[in-house]
Design an enzyme around this catalytic site. Structure first.
Site, PDB file in Angstrom:
ATOM      1  N   ARG A 165     -18.295 -67.990 -10.378  1.00 49.42           N
ATOM      2  CA  ARG A 165     -18.780 -66.878 -11.219  1.00 49.42           C
ATOM      3  C   ARG A 165     -20.212 -67.107 -11.712  1.00 49.42           C
ATOM      4  NH1 ARG A 165     -14.978 -65.810  -8.875  1.00 49.42           N
ATOM      5  NH2 ARG A 165     -12.985 -65.010  -9.619  1.00 49.42           N
ATOM      6  N   SER A 240      -9.792 -59.609 -14.461  1.00 46.48           N
ATOM      7  CA  SER A 240      -9.742 -60.804 -15.314  1.00 46.48           C
ATOM      8  C   SER A 240     -10.793 -60.693 -16.402  1.00 46.48           C
ATOM      9  CB  SER A 240     -10.036 -62.061 -14.490  1.00 46.48           C
ATOM     10  OG  SER A 240      -9.040 -62.218 -13.533  1.00 46.48           O
ATOM     11  N   GLU A 334     -15.593 -62.850 -18.723  1.00 47.56           N
ATOM     12  CA  GLU A 334     -16.135 -62.678 -17.379  1.00 47.56           C
ATOM     13  C   GLU A 334     -17.010 -61.426 -17.226  1.00 47.56           C
ATOM     14  OE1 GLU A 334     -13.654 -63.487 -13.810  1.00 47.56           O
ATOM     15  OE2 GLU A 334     -14.431 -61.586 -13.095  1.00 47.56           O
TER      16      GLU A 334
HETATM   17  C1  LIG Z   1      -8.536 -54.585 -11.351  1.00 47.51           C
HETATM   18  C2  LIG Z   1      -9.689 -55.501 -11.110  1.00 47.51           C
HETATM   19  C3  LIG Z   1      -9.515 -56.654 -10.352  1.00 47.51           C
HETATM   20  C4  LIG Z   1     -10.575 -57.535 -10.118  1.00 47.51           C
HETATM   21  N1  LIG Z   1     -10.359 -58.642  -9.354  1.00 47.51           N
HETATM   22  C5  LIG Z   1     -11.382 -59.500  -9.112  1.00 47.51           C
HETATM   23  C6  LIG Z   1     -11.177 -60.667  -8.311  1.00 47.51           C
HETATM   24  O1  LIG Z   1     -10.095 -60.910  -7.795  1.00 47.51           O
HETATM   25  N2  LIG Z   1     -12.230 -61.506  -8.138  1.00 47.51           N
HETATM   26  C7  LIG Z   1     -13.464 -61.242  -8.667  1.00 47.51           C
HETATM   27  O2  LIG Z   1     -14.376 -62.057  -8.453  1.00 47.51           O
HETATM   28  N3  LIG Z   1     -13.681 -60.144  -9.420  1.00 47.51           N
HETATM   29  C8  LIG Z   1     -12.683 -59.272  -9.649  1.00 47.51           C
HETATM   30  N4  LIG Z   1     -12.899 -58.159 -10.420  1.00 47.51           N
HETATM   31  C9  LIG Z   1     -14.237 -57.916 -10.970  1.00 47.51           C
HETATM   32  C10 LIG Z   1     -15.087 -56.939 -10.095  1.00 47.51           C
HETATM   33  O3  LIG Z   1     -14.290 -56.258  -9.179  1.00 47.51           O
HETATM   34  C11 LIG Z   1     -16.186 -57.681  -9.337  1.00 47.51           C
HETATM   35  O4  LIG Z   1     -17.025 -58.393 -10.231  1.00 47.51           O
HETATM   36  C12 LIG Z   1     -17.056 -56.731  -8.511  1.00 47.51           C
HETATM   37  O5  LIG Z   1     -17.990 -57.457  -7.756  1.00 47.51           O
HETATM   38  C13 LIG Z   1     -17.764 -55.698  -9.368  1.00 47.51           C
HETATM   39  O6  LIG Z   1     -18.423 -54.782  -8.525  1.00 47.51           O
HETATM   40  P1  LIG Z   1     -19.097 -53.506  -9.145  1.00 47.51           P
HETATM   41  O7  LIG Z   1     -19.849 -52.812  -8.064  1.00 47.51           O
HETATM   42  O8  LIG Z   1     -18.099 -52.687  -9.851  1.00 47.51           O
HETATM   43  O9  LIG Z   1     -20.102 -54.197 -10.169  1.00 47.51           O
HETATM   44  P2  LIG Z   1     -20.665 -53.662 -11.548  1.00 47.51           P
HETATM   45  O10 LIG Z   1     -19.628 -53.812 -12.600  1.00 47.51           O
HETATM   46  O11 LIG Z   1     -21.281 -52.323 -11.378  1.00 47.51           O
HETATM   47  O12 LIG Z   1     -21.810 -54.745 -11.817  1.00 47.51           O
HETATM   48  C14 LIG Z   1     -21.464 -56.088 -12.065  1.00 47.51           C
HETATM   49  C15 LIG Z   1     -22.738 -56.919 -12.227  1.00 47.51           C
HETATM   50  O13 LIG Z   1     -23.505 -56.844 -11.042  1.00 47.51           O
HETATM   51  C16 LIG Z   1     -24.789 -56.266 -11.307  1.00 47.51           C
HETATM   52  N5  LIG Z   1     -25.099 -55.401 -10.165  1.00 47.51           N
HETATM   53  C17 LIG Z   1     -24.337 -54.386  -9.683  1.00 47.51           C
HETATM   54  N6  LIG Z   1     -24.922 -53.860  -8.585  1.00 47.51           N
HETATM   55  C18 LIG Z   1     -26.060 -54.558  -8.389  1.00 47.51           C
HETATM   56  C19 LIG Z   1     -27.103 -54.507  -7.423  1.00 47.51           C
HETATM   57  N7  LIG Z   1     -27.103 -53.627  -6.426  1.00 47.51           N
HETATM   58  N8  LIG Z   1     -28.137 -55.388  -7.531  1.00 47.51           N
HETATM   59  C20 LIG Z   1     -28.162 -56.298  -8.513  1.00 47.51           C
HETATM   60  N9  LIG Z   1     -27.220 -56.403  -9.464  1.00 47.51           N
HETATM   61  C21 LIG Z   1     -26.182 -55.546  -9.395  1.00 47.51           C
HETATM   62  C22 LIG Z   1     -24.641 -55.532 -12.616  1.00 47.51           C
HETATM   63  O14 LIG Z   1     -25.880 -55.409 -13.304  1.00 47.51           O
HETATM   64  C23 LIG Z   1     -23.658 -56.413 -13.337  1.00 47.51           C
HETATM   65  O15 LIG Z   1     -24.341 -57.520 -13.868  1.00 47.51           O
HETATM   66  C24 LIG Z   1     -11.857 -57.253 -10.657  1.00 47.51           C
HETATM   67  C25 LIG Z   1     -12.040 -56.084 -11.419  1.00 47.51           C
HETATM   68  C26 LIG Z   1     -10.986 -55.215 -11.628  1.00 47.51           C
HETATM   69  C27 LIG Z   1     -11.206 -53.964 -12.439  1.00 47.51           C
END
Ligand SMILES: Cc1cc2nc3c(=O)[nH]c(=O)nc-3n(C[C@H](O)[C@H](O)[C@H](O)COP(=O)(O)OP(=O)(O)OC[C@H]3O[C@@H](n4cnc5c(N)ncnc54)[C@H](O)[C@@H]3O)c2cc1C
Length: 341
Positions: A165, A240, A334
């Site tokens: 992470r 998480s 997280e």
């Molecule tokens: C039900 C559920 C289950 C999950 N399970 C897991 C798991 O098993 N493992 C895990 O690791 N995570 C898990 N997550 C967390 C999440 O899915 C991940 O962190 C995922 O990568 C988030 O993607 P997002 O596009 O929604 O990111 P966002 O929430 O939109 O952004 C997250 C971070 O990335 C940055 N960011 C987003 N896009 C960009 C870009 N293009 N350039 C630079 N920075 C950027 C944002 O500024 C922020 O800091 C889970 C979440 C949920 C809701």
């Protein structure tokens, strides 16, 4: 480029909390990144990058700035041989669509990370991982827009300081500097082998599974996740909510002496499952300030009925304090939080 004004952050994030973002720019091309960057610069407003909002929490006061919402899609095969596949996924592509694409082609490397919500562009930011895999192992490079130099460039994985992470994107002086345009992954035919990650291994034993092909691992992981984790389209959460705790050998020994289960690595360092601590502290399934500690996975905090960040913060404090009092460890959140300005 579409620009929207006064958009509730609650509508952009899976936790469904957060006030108004002053502007949201939907980015569908590299040109749009430049346009959005200039739009923010002209107005002297801060920027924030976002994909699916699955790891992002908004504050009640919202964000007095410009959110760049990544909607650049597409998957391109760069090279393919009998035993290797190199592909480029655009940052706004759904992560799980990328996983499905590689599994269907029979390549291994990201199959255990099936069904992680969010975009491909956000995946390297916290080095997503699940069931024993993380993206660091498959990542070759990222293409970014560098807001410091105002140029597009490629950064190899070796320069990203990827750990649990933890990466250059979310820690240190370069956090928030790069907009990830696309990611390049390398997959192979070295299928996963037993012993698997705990819960996957248990599933395999229970169901007598012997097919470890990427598509079948994907099916199993999807089933395990559907049982345990909330579907973000139906239930508000960020997955998480706390990180697991990593300890050096001495710390791991101490934890075991206290009767806490520790997952040891080859070098004898260890990991404590923070969900176990929360459960043992008696909080699993409990409702705290309108948030509920999931009764299926105690690491998951569900937004059952709150609309306020303040409630989330109160629930978080209660969990952290209870676990600290009982076990002496301080849980770390997280999901990231959008600053108010
Ligand atoms: C039900 C559920 C289950 C999950 N399970 C897991 C798991 O098993 N493992 C895990 O690791 N995570 C898990 N997550 C967390 C999440 O899915 C991940 O962190 C995922 O990568 C988030 O993607 P997002 O596009 O929604 O990111 P966002 O929430 O939109 O952004 C997250 C971070 O990335 C940055 N960011 C987003 N896009 C960009 C870009 N293009 N350039 C630079 N920075 C950027 C944002 O500024 C922020 O800091 C889970 C979440 C949920 C809701």
């Amino acid at each position: 480029m579409q620009i929207r004004e006064n958009v509730p952050i609650s509508e952009l994030t899976t936790m469904r909390i957060g006030g108004l973002a002053r502007y949201v720019c939907e980015i569908s091309s590299k040109d749009d990144i430049i346009k959005a960057w200039n739009f923010a610069k002209e107005r002297k407003l801060p920027i924030w990058f976002m994909g699916g909002g699955a790891n992002t929490i908004g504050k009640d006061a919202g964000f007095d700035g410009v959110i760049l919402l990544n909607k650049i899609t597409g998957i391109e095969i760069l090279t393919e041989t009998d035993d290797g596949l190199q592909l480029k996924a655009m940052g706004g592509e759904e992560w799980d669509d990328v996983v499905e694409f590689t599994c269907k082609k029979g390549f291994s490397g990201i199959e255990a990370m099936s069904k992680i919500p969010g975009t491909a562009g956000a995946a390297p930011v916290q080095n997503i991982g699940a069931y024993g895999q993380d993206i660091a192992r498959a990542l070759v490079s990222v293409e970014v827009f560098d807001t410091k130099t105002e140029e597009f460039r490629s950064i190899p994985r070796s320069k990203l300081r990827m750990d649990y992470r933890y990466t250059t994107f979310n820690h240190g002086e370069d956090a928030g500097r790069y907009f990830i345009v696309s990611i390049t992954l390398h997959l192979n035919k070295n299928y996963l082998e037993p012993p698997f990650y705990n819960s996957l291994q248990n599933y395999i034993l229970e169901h007598g599974e012997t097919d470890y092909s990427p598509m079948n691992i994907r099916r199993m992981v999807s089933e395990i996740r559907a049982e345990k984790l909330p579907d973000p389209t139906e239930i508000a959460s960020s997955g998480s909510f706390f990180k697991n705790i990593y300890l050096d050998q001495v710390g791991a020994d101490e934890a075991e002496e206290k009767g806490i289960p520790v997952w040891r690595s080859n070098d004898d360092s260890g990991k404590i499952n923070s969900g176990w601590l929360i459960e043992q502290a008696g909080l699993k399934g409990e409702e705290l300030h309108g948030m509920r500690v999931s009764d299926k996975a105690a690491l998951v905090l569900i937004n059952e009925k709150t609309k306020n960040y303040a409630d989330l913060a109160a629930a978080r404090s209660e969990i952290i304090d209870t676990v600290r009092r009982k076990f002496g460890y301080t849980l770390e959140q997280e999901p990231v939080e959008i600053p108010e300005k």
